[in-house]
Design a protein around this motif. Structure first.
Motif, PDB file in Angstrom:
ATOM      1  N   ARG A 206       0.829  -1.199   0.000  1.00 20.67           N
ATOM      2  CA  ARG A 206       0.000   0.000   0.000  1.00 20.67           C
ATOM      3  C   ARG A 206       0.870   1.259   0.000  1.00 20.67           C
ATOM      4  NH1 ARG A 206      -4.272  -0.200   4.631  1.00 20.67           N
ATOM      5  NH2 ARG A 206      -4.630  -2.216   3.617  1.00 20.67           N
ATOM      6  N   LEU A 207       1.966   1.237   0.797  1.00 18.84           N
ATOM      7  CA  LEU A 207       2.866   2.389   0.842  1.00 18.84           C
ATOM      8  C   LEU A 207       3.592   2.578  -0.492  1.00 18.84           C
ATOM      9  CD1 LEU A 207       4.441   1.987   4.408  1.00 18.84           C
ATOM     10  CD2 LEU A 207       2.895   3.798   3.643  1.00 18.84           C
ATOM     11  N   ALA A 208       3.914   1.463  -1.160  1.00 22.03           N
ATOM     12  CA  ALA A 208       4.621   1.559  -2.436  1.00 22.03           C
ATOM     13  C   ALA A 208       3.715   2.084  -3.544  1.00 22.03           C
ATOM     14  CB  ALA A 208       5.185   0.189  -2.817  1.00 22.03           C
ATOM     15  N   VAL A 209       2.442   1.667  -3.531  1.00 20.20           N
ATOM     16  CA  VAL A 209       1.511   2.064  -4.583  1.00 20.20           C
ATOM     17  C   VAL A 209       0.981   3.481  -4.363  1.00 20.20           C
ATOM     18  CG1 VAL A 209      -0.741   1.550  -5.601  1.00 20.20           C
ATOM     19  CG2 VAL A 209       0.838  -0.308  -5.079  1.00 20.20           C
ATOM     20  N   ALA A 210       0.685   3.822  -3.106  1.00 21.12           N
ATOM     21  CA  ALA A 210       0.100   5.137  -2.806  1.00 21.12           C
ATOM     22  C   ALA A 210       0.842   5.775  -1.635  1.00 21.12           C
ATOM     23  CB  ALA A 210      -1.387   4.993  -2.490  1.00 21.12           C
ATOM     24  N   PRO A 211       2.072   6.270  -1.866  1.00 21.74           N
ATOM     25  CA  PRO A 211       2.861   6.850  -0.770  1.00 21.74           C
ATOM     26  C   PRO A 211       2.196   8.058  -0.127  1.00 21.74           C
ATOM     27  CG  PRO A 211       3.880   7.285  -2.915  1.00 21.74           C
ATOM     28  CD  PRO A 211       2.809   6.292  -3.150  1.00 21.74           C
ATOM     29  N   GLU A 212       1.410   8.810  -0.921  1.00 23.37           N
ATOM     30  CA  GLU A 212       0.749   9.989  -0.341  1.00 23.37           C
ATOM     31  C   GLU A 212      -0.290   9.584   0.705  1.00 23.37           C
ATOM     32  OE1 GLU A 212      -1.454   8.517  -3.877  1.00 23.37           O
ATOM     33  OE2 GLU A 212       0.645   9.046  -3.427  1.00 23.37           O
ATOM     34  N   ASP A 213      -0.949   8.450   0.490  1.00 23.68           N
ATOM     35  CA  ASP A 213      -1.882   7.951   1.504  1.00 23.68           C
ATOM     36  C   ASP A 213      -1.131   7.536   2.766  1.00 23.68           C
ATOM     37  OD1 ASP A 213      -3.989   8.350  -0.185  1.00 23.68           O
ATOM     38  OD2 ASP A 213      -4.100   6.261  -0.869  1.00 23.68           O
ATOM     39  N   GLY A 214       0.051   6.980   2.573  1.00 29.52           N
ATOM     40  CA  GLY A 214       0.865   6.605   3.728  1.00 29.52           C
ATOM     41  C   GLY A 214       1.282   7.805   4.538  1.00 29.52           C
ATOM     42  N   VAL A 215       1.639   8.898   3.857  1.00 30.97           N
ATOM     43  CA  VAL A 215       2.018  10.130   4.564  1.00 30.97           C
ATOM     44  C   VAL A 215       0.839  10.648   5.386  1.00 30.97           C
ATOM     45  CG1 VAL A 215       2.659  12.548   4.251  1.00 30.97           C
ATOM     46  CG2 VAL A 215       3.796  10.771   2.908  1.00 30.97           C
ATOM     47  N   ARG A 216      -0.354  10.649   4.788  1.00 31.04           N
ATOM     48  CA  ARG A 216      -1.535  11.120   5.525  1.00 31.04           C
ATOM     49  C   ARG A 216      -1.821  10.227   6.728  1.00 31.04           C
ATOM     50  NH1 ARG A 216      -3.527  12.429   0.259  1.00 31.04           N
ATOM     51  NH2 ARG A 216      -4.507  10.374   0.067  1.00 31.04           N
ATOM     52  N   HIS A 217      -1.650   8.927   6.539  1.00 27.69           N
ATOM     53  CA  HIS A 217      -1.907   7.988   7.636  1.00 27.69           C
ATOM     54  C   HIS A 217      -0.926   8.210   8.784  1.00 27.69           C
ATOM     55  CE1 HIS A 217      -3.223   4.444   9.716  1.00 27.69           C
ATOM     56  NE2 HIS A 217      -2.024   3.881   9.631  1.00 27.69           N
ATOM     57  N   ILE A 218       0.363   8.360   8.462  1.00 24.44           N
ATOM     58  CA  ILE A 218       1.372   8.575   9.502  1.00 24.44           C
ATOM     59  C   ILE A 218       1.141   9.912  10.201  1.00 24.44           C
ATOM     60  CG2 ILE A 218       3.837   8.892   9.929  1.00 24.44           C
ATOM     61  CD1 ILE A 218       4.357   6.951   7.601  1.00 24.44           C
ATOM     62  N   ALA A 219       0.782  10.927   9.425  1.00 22.85           N
ATOM     63  CA  ALA A 219       0.487  12.235  10.033  1.00 22.85           C
ATOM     64  C   ALA A 219      -0.679  12.124  11.008  1.00 22.85           C
ATOM     65  CB  ALA A 219       0.187  13.257   8.941  1.00 22.85           C
ATOM     66  N   LEU A 235       6.752  15.674  10.032  1.00 22.77           N
ATOM     67  CA  LEU A 235       7.390  14.443  10.500  1.00 22.77           C
ATOM     68  C   LEU A 235       7.031  13.268   9.598  1.00 22.77           C
ATOM     69  CD1 LEU A 235       9.040  12.904  12.557  1.00 22.77           C
ATOM     70  CD2 LEU A 235       6.998  12.735  14.004  1.00 22.77           C
ATOM     71  N   ALA A 236       5.777  13.197   9.160  1.00 19.38           N
ATOM     72  CA  ALA A 236       5.351  12.112   8.278  1.00 19.38           C
ATOM     73  C   ALA A 236       6.097  12.167   6.948  1.00 19.38           C
ATOM     74  CB  ALA A 236       3.844  12.186   8.054  1.00 19.38           C
ATOM     75  N   GLU A 237       6.249  13.353   6.387  1.00 14.68           N
ATOM     76  CA  GLU A 237       6.978  13.485   5.116  1.00 14.68           C
ATOM     77  C   GLU A 237       8.432  13.080   5.276  1.00 14.68           C
ATOM     78  OE1 GLU A 237       6.312  17.512   4.078  1.00 14.68           O
ATOM     79  OE2 GLU A 237       4.228  17.200   3.419  1.00 14.68           O
ATOM     80  N   HIS A 238       9.007  13.437   6.431  1.00 16.37           N
ATOM     81  CA  HIS A 238      10.404  13.065   6.687  1.00 16.37           C
ATOM     82  C   HIS A 238      10.542  11.541   6.791  1.00 16.37           C
ATOM     83  CE1 HIS A 238      14.463  13.191   8.286  1.00 16.37           C
ATOM     84  NE2 HIS A 238      14.064  12.462   9.321  1.00 16.37           N
ATOM     85  N   LEU A 239       9.631  10.887   7.484  1.00 18.53           N
ATOM     86  CA  LEU A 239       9.684   9.433   7.613  1.00 18.53           C
ATOM     87  C   LEU A 239       9.463   8.742   6.277  1.00 18.53           C
ATOM     88  CD1 LEU A 239       7.662   8.930  10.936  1.00 18.53           C
ATOM     89  CD2 LEU A 239      10.128   8.691  10.629  1.00 18.53           C
ATOM     90  N   ALA A 240       8.579   9.318   5.452  1.00 25.09           N
ATOM     91  CA  ALA A 240       8.254   8.695   4.158  1.00 25.09           C
ATOM     92  C   ALA A 240       9.436   8.719   3.199  1.00 25.09           C
ATOM     93  CB  ALA A 240       7.053   9.393   3.542  1.00 25.09           C
ATOM     94  N   GLU A 241      10.444   9.568   3.456  1.00 25.21           N
ATOM     95  CA  GLU A 241      11.628   9.597   2.598  1.00 25.21           C
ATOM     96  C   GLU A 241      12.406   8.284   2.672  1.00 25.21           C
ATOM     97  OE1 GLU A 241      13.831  12.962   3.823  1.00 25.21           O
ATOM     98  OE2 GLU A 241      12.370  14.437   3.074  1.00 25.21           O
ATOM     99  N   THR A 242      12.226   7.559   3.789  1.00 32.66           N
ATOM    100  CA  THR A 242      12.857   6.237   3.939  1.00 32.66           C
ATOM    101  C   THR A 242      11.747   5.208   4.053  1.00 32.66           C
ATOM    102  OG1 THR A 242      14.656   7.285   5.174  1.00 32.66           O
ATOM    103  CG2 THR A 242      14.518   4.882   5.261  1.00 32.66           C
ATOM    104  N   PRO A 243      11.422   4.489   2.979  1.00 34.60           N
ATOM    105  CA  PRO A 243      10.283   3.563   2.984  1.00 34.60           C
ATOM    106  C   PRO A 243      10.321   2.551   4.131  1.00 34.60           C
ATOM    107  CG  PRO A 243      11.111   3.861   0.756  1.00 34.60           C
ATOM    108  CD  PRO A 243      12.080   4.554   1.655  1.00 34.60           C
ATOM    109  N   ARG A 244      11.501   2.044   4.456  1.00 39.51           N
ATOM    110  CA  ARG A 244      11.574   1.052   5.537  1.00 39.51           C
ATOM    111  C   ARG A 244      11.163   1.673   6.874  1.00 39.51           C
ATOM    112  NH1 ARG A 244      13.798  -3.838   6.242  1.00 39.51           N
ATOM    113  NH2 ARG A 244      14.709  -3.781   4.154  1.00 39.51           N
ATOM    114  N   THR A 245      11.592   2.916   7.107  1.00 36.07           N
ATOM    115  CA  THR A 245      11.222   3.595   8.348  1.00 36.07           C
ATOM    116  C   THR A 245       9.728   3.876   8.390  1.00 36.07           C
ATOM    117  OG1 THR A 245      13.403   4.641   8.438  1.00 36.07           O
ATOM    118  CG2 THR A 245      11.666   5.618   9.793  1.00 36.07           C
TER     119      THR A 245
END
Length: 354
Positions: A206-219, A235-245
């Motif tokens: 899900r994070l690989a296909v829709a990273p923007e959704d992942g950023v919103r979820h983490i935020a 903070l969410a955008e910073h974490l999303a720069e490293t997919p594993r994190t």
């Protein structure tokens, strides 16, 4: 002011004092400075809650009991010193929920005045530590072994079997039950690991296909922890720069597990279940190694009572009930089970002999 109100105030005061003492102890023992600060602030909030109930008692004209640290606080403090604070946190939070359910009207509304969302988040983070459930599993595993083997031994004794037959049956029950518990725990942990792995794979895709959704979820996760919208999004955008994190954060928050552990080792769980079941089962059968006849049966009963007292004390850590109540309940259940199996064994023994 009614007597019931005064009694409720005293119960609430005892609970808050115990919580304050326990969190203060956890703050002293915490290896992580952030958790230590969180525990300290929780302890301060609990102390404020205690002062609230002290004032209510004074207004009611009732005496305020002197502070006294309860047995659960001392035991959990020792476990925290030996195994770390995260080992006991699931038990601590479970106790808080039990205490809250016991007196919901007076405590629920008041507590929120003192405990911030950040502190509740710290509680939840620690509560999800998988290692803490080991303490509860230890007590339950030993309890299963004690009750089942005490019933088996009493059943054989009721059938007027020889000491050797009772001893062999007890040892067979110990080994068979321990093996069954170990296998069941191994399958359970492996099934849990497979489930978590599937969930992690789904979230990674899900994070690989829709990273923007992942950023919103983490935020959203960090907004729930008390951060402002701008801080959480940054903070969410910073974490999303490293997919594993990013994946690690989502898994920890959504599933409450450490991705590196996936709920723990199946082999460790199996071994601990085997040992704990065998430990509990040994109480009932051990006297037959040294004693004979009625003396052995009385020794088995006495050893079982000692084991029940130990397990009842451990059970009180999770139920929030008094130690005496937990011991009495364990004793009643075991006596009932042993009496039934003794009666069945006596009838079957008479039938077979006839």
């Amino acid at each position: 002011m009614t007597t019931s109100n005064v009694r409720r105030y005293r119960i609430n005061l005892r609970i808050e004092r115990d919580n304050a003492a326990l969190y203060a102890r956890l703050a002293e023992l915490a290896a992580d400075a952030r958790l230590a600060r969180a525990y300290r602030r929780i302890a301060e909030g609990e102390q404020a809650n205690a002062a609230f109930w002290e004032s209510h008692l004074r207004e009611a004209g009732a005496a305020v009991p002197p502070p006294r640290i309860g047995l659960r606080v001392r035991v959990l403090g020792r476990f925290a010193r030996a195994f770390g604070t995260e080992f006991v946190m699931p038990t601590v939070v479970r106790l808080e929920h039990a205490d809250h359910d016991a007196t919901p009207v007076d405590r629920s509304g008041h507590r929120d005045h003192f405990v911030s969302p950040q502190l509740r988040s710290a509680r939840g983070h620690s509560h999800r530590a998988q290692s803490g459930n080991t303490l509860r599993a230890a007590v339950l595993g030993a309890n299963d072994g004690l009750v089942s083997n005490a019933s088996l031994v009493m059943g054989m004794a009721g059938a007027a079997a020889s000491d050797r037959a009772v001893l062999l049956a007890g040892l067979a029950g110990l080994v068979a039950g321990a093996c069954s518990m170990a296998l069941g725990e191994w399958l359970s942990v492996n099934s849990s690991r497979e489930f978590y792995q599937a969930q992690i794979t789904e979230r990674a895709e899900r994070l690989a296909v829709a990273p923007e959704d992942g950023v919103r979820h983490i935020a959203g996760i960090y907004r729930d922890k008390g951060l402002g919208r701008a801080e959480a999004e940054h903070l969410a955008e910073h974490l999303a720069e490293t997919p594993r994190t990013a994946l690690d954060t989502v898994v920890r928050e959504d599933l409450g597990i450490d991705p590196a552990e996936l709920g723990g080792s199946a082999w460790s769980a199996a071994l601990s279940s085997f040992c704990l079941f065998a430990f509990g089962a040994a109480f009932a059968v051990a006297p037959y190694l040294f004693l004979h006849g009625h003396t052995a049966m009385l020794g088995s009963m006495a050893a079982t009572v000692v084991g029940l007292a130990l397990i009842g004390t451990g059970t009180s850590l999770f139920t929030g009930r008094s130690v005496l109540f937990s011991i009495a309940r364990q004793l009643a259940i075991t006596v009932a089970a042993a009496a039934i199996t003794w009666g069945v064994g006596h009838v079957l023994g008479a039938v077979v002999a006839g």
